[in-house]
Design an enzyme around this catalytic site. Sequence first.
Site, PDB file in Angstrom:
ATOM      1  N   HIS A 121      36.006  63.196  53.457  1.00 15.64           N
ATOM      2  CA  HIS A 121      34.790  63.761  52.861  1.00 15.64           C
ATOM      3  C   HIS A 121      35.165  64.882  51.903  1.00 15.64           C
ATOM      4  O   HIS A 121      35.982  65.742  52.256  1.00 15.64           O
ATOM      5  CB  HIS A 121      33.863  64.293  53.959  1.00 15.64           C
ATOM      6  N   ASP A 150      33.597  60.651  50.736  1.00 13.79           N
ATOM      7  CA  ASP A 150      32.137  60.552  50.814  1.00 13.79           C
ATOM      8  C   ASP A 150      31.435  61.897  50.631  1.00 13.79           C
ATOM      9  O   ASP A 150      32.024  62.956  50.862  1.00 13.79           O
ATOM     10  CB  ASP A 150      31.729  60.014  52.196  1.00 13.79           C
TER      11      ASP A 150
HETATM   12 ZN    ZN Z   1      28.304  60.392  54.282  1.00 14.90          ZN
END
Ligand code: ZN
Length: 278
Positions: free
Chosen positions: A244, A99
């Site tokens: 991430h 992400d």
């Molecule tokens: Zn996020």
Amino acid sequence: MQKDQSFTRRRLLLSGAAALGAAGTAGAVLAVGGEETAGTAAAPAGGPQARQALRPSAFRLQPLTGYGPPPAAPRRLKVRTEPILHVSGRGRNMVLTFDDGPHPEYTPHILDTLAKYDVRAMFFVCGECVVENRELLARMAEEGHVVGNHTWTHPLLTTLSRGAVRSEMESTSDAIEDAYGRPPEWFRAPYGAWNRAAFQLGAEMGMEPMGWTVDTTDWEEPGTSTIVDRVESGAAPGVVVLSHDAGGDRSQTVRAIREWLPHLIDSGYHLTVPRRRL
Ligand code: ZN
């Protein structure tokens, strides 16, 4: 027979034209079945009757008139009330998601590792990062990764008006389509903070909401070995892993995947991307 075939061909052409209309897909599929019936040598007596039965052309020819539902008409829309949290575990499938990117420093390393092991993953990207790193979206498309919408500025959607949520989502889908080549089919709310507007708007825009099963919490920068432990202890068939590739220093994430990815593969997991169920 000859006549039947040309009749069938004409039907196919009509169906093809119908497919250009709003609701032609079902008609096209039916027409292919009709062709098979007509192509059978010494057509059974029921054949022409069967075609006749398919003929109620009010249904099949309707799209030719060009009258689709008006844009504002309510559509049969499947709106979920919670995100998808895991996928089918058949074949020891797992899904890797990244992400907040793309990021020019970290994302290429993650893509390199995925390429080394011939693994496809999902990237939930933010529009403001997409426009700065269009070449990374092109690389994701080239290498078979799936790109999802993670809004433009990564806001807490539950604090925004519906119009603001729509703007965040639509602008990001546009940027993805421009850089990746296709509009996204998946959406993930920042912070996993879903609300009704996000589900509804996502559905209207043709996106499924994707959550996750295992959070590496790599954004806390807990140390590479801790991230590796979290992935490996959370691994199970059907699990969706959240990492991430942007939003801070992600060098631990980059180093961790180089360890845990080969370990998962050695353990028999099949890292894959989900198929849309339309
Ligand atoms: Zn996020």
